[in-house]
Design an enzyme around this catalytic site. Structure first.
Site, PDB file in Angstrom:
ATOM      1  N   HIS A   1       0.830  -1.216   0.000  1.00  0.00           N
ATOM      2  CA  HIS A   1       0.000   0.000   0.000  1.00  0.00           C
ATOM      3  C   HIS A   1       0.870   1.275   0.000  1.00  0.00           C
ATOM      4  O   HIS A   1       0.530   2.274   0.628  1.00  0.00           O
ATOM      5  CB  HIS A   1      -0.958   0.014   1.198  1.00  0.00           C
TER       6      HIS A   1
ATOM      7  N   ASN B   1     -10.174  -3.242   2.021  1.00  0.00           N
ATOM      8  CA  ASN B   1      -9.860  -3.178   0.590  1.00  0.00           C
ATOM      9  C   ASN B   1     -11.130  -2.924  -0.204  1.00  0.00           C
ATOM     10  O   ASN B   1     -12.219  -2.820   0.360  1.00  0.00           O
ATOM     11  CB  ASN B   1      -9.230  -4.500   0.120  1.00  0.00           C
TER      12      ASN B   1
END
Length: 484
Positions: free
Chosen positions: A51, A124
């Site tokens: 990320h 997510n």
């Protein structure tokens, strides 16, 4: 504005170094030069291992429906109640300078600044994941990063892992559909993905899954458009989000949840054979309908990206009274790993930074360390032992005891669990044109790997749905790959 050093001392000349004569050499006593270069060398903190490329914004969460029968959490206390929020969106596998439109899951990490502390829902844009046990997470992520010899992304590494990991098929199917390349961050859903729990005022626990449904509508990019934008505008999603908020076009998501008692989950597992705490599975909406909770709106851009987005440090371990965890093995690993990553990446006192600090008063007995901004002053930094404990009326956040069963050991259910039905269900939900895109999206990287890996992966597609395997075979043959 007059330039000063970091200590506030006025700088006489910010254009010329202090030298012995007009041609030098430079003198070591030029502290402004030295401080400038020292800080420049340290301007970057370690990027996130996953990320790394992300965008952030602030907003509000507004309660629209009463869920007090499920939780005593104060942020849900009344319809109309608002809570300040921060969201960080991200890609998963790429580095900080990678393209926003790469085929990848998208991180959807949401912080609620509640009056009882920070609640972080770190999820997510997909309701499932590739693996079910955190002990395999480093192995999986290594396959999504760069080959240690070539320093290139490797389809062989990816499909070698996936083809030996049938539990990944559900998420692989989602990844190679058009949902794997969303059209920016505003036009995708978010999910807590894991199973969490809620506790009400009577001390009763239910298990839940969180959903954030975009009110902008789902929009995805074709593979060709995603590739084109990666070259033309690699910061496409960042630009879209920042620009929309700056223009007053505030994105919104409907926040919903699925709810089940322990008994309901046990009955569902007995009927389906699926572990309700397995992150590679979803709870079908027909079995556990979505319940509306509230609305998330993003309405303020950060002023300083590094301070407010790069140094944002969220963790799924941050839950407030009225919330809890579940036996989800992946969640249990993340409860440790995320906070540990922030300690390494940002620092011991990362919670003191404004983006991470709670908006409510807080008191702990942690002291000192780097960047200790709120260091407790004259308050005591210890708590003496008390025979009844410091909170005799409840455990932790007031969560009821969780009954555990079984001998401690390493249990491997793989090979006995159903990794194919839900992947096949997802495939069958897709219209024909979406299935055709799925075949081609998979065939691109799969055509670059060995025949042995291709055969293993095709066998998984076949078990999910015969048409799934046949479609990928046809797409591979169209690329000149000889497959059985």
């Amino acid at each position: 504005m007059k330039i000063t050093t970091a200590s506030g001392i006025p700088v006489a000349d910010n254009q010329n170094s202090l030298t012995a004569g007009p041609r030098g050499p430079v003198l070591l006593q030029d502290f402004h030069l030295i401080e400038k270069l020292q800080h420049f060398n340290r301007e970057r903190i370690p990027e996130r291992v996953v990320h790394a490329k992300g965008s952030g914004a602030y907003g509000t969460f507004t309660v629209t429906h009463d869920i007090s029968q499920y939780t005593k959490a104060k942020l849900f206390a009344a319809v109309g109640k608002q809570t300040e929020t921060f969201v960080r969106f991200s890609t998963v596998g790429g580095e900080k300078g990678s393209a926003d439109t790469e085929r990848d899951p998208r991180g959807f990490a949401l912080r609620f600044y509640t009056e009882e502390g920070n609640w972080d829902l770190v999820g997510n844009n997909t309701p499932m994941f590739f693996i079910k046990d955190g002990i395999k997470f480093p192995d999986f992520i290594h396959t999504q990063k760069r080959d240690p010899q070539t320093n290139l992304k490797s389809p062989t590494m990816m499909f070698d892992f996936w083809s030996k990991t049938p539990e990944s098929l559900h998420q692989v199917t989602m990844l190679f559909s058009d949902r794997g390349t969303p059209d920016g961050y505003r036009f995708m859903d978010g999910f807590g993905s894991h199973t969490f729990s809620l506790i009400n005022a009577a001390g009763e626990r239910v298990y839940v899954k969180w959903h954030l449904k975009t009110q902008q509508g789902i929009k995805n990019l074709s593979a060709a458009d995603a590739t084109r934008l990666a070259g033309e505008d690699p910061d496409y999603a960042q630009r879209d989000l920042f620009g929309a908020i700056a223009a007053g076009d505030f994105p919104r998501w409907a926040v919903k949840l699925q709810v089940a008692t322990e008994a309901e989950l046990a009955a569902w597992e007995a009927r389906t054979g699926w572990n309700p705490f397995d992150l590679t599975k979803v709870w079908p909406h027909k079995d556990f309908p979505l319940i509306p909770v509230g609305v998330l709106e993003l309405n303020r851009n950060p002023v300083n990206y590094h301070a407010e987005v790069e140094q944002a440090a969220l963790s799924p371990s941050n839950v407030v009274p009225g919330m809890g965890y579940s036996p989800d093995k992946m969640l249990q690993a993340r409860l440790f790993a995320y906070h540990d990553a922030q300690l390494y990446r940002v620092g011991t006192n990362h919670q003191h930074l404004p983006v991470n600090a709670p908006r409510c008063p807080f008191h702990n007995q942690q002291r000192d360390g780097a960047m200790a901004g709120a260091n407790g002053s004259a308050s005591v930094n210890y708590d003496p032992v008390q025979s009844n404990g410091s909170n005799p009326h409840g455990m932790g956040h007031g969560e009821p005891p969780l009954a555990l069963d079984g001998a401690a050991g390493r249990y491997d259910g793989r090979g006995k669990e159903d990794d194919y039905t839900q992947a096949g269900d997802l495939f069958r939900l897709m219209p024909a044109d979406a299935q055709h895109k799925l075949f081609n999206n998979i065939a691109g990287p799969l055509s670059q790997v060995s025949a042995e890996i291709i055969a293993r992966q095709l066998a998984h597609f076949d078990q999910a749905d015969a048409a799934y395997g046949a479609g990928v075979r046809a797409a591979l043959k169209a690329r000149g790959v000889n497959v059985a």
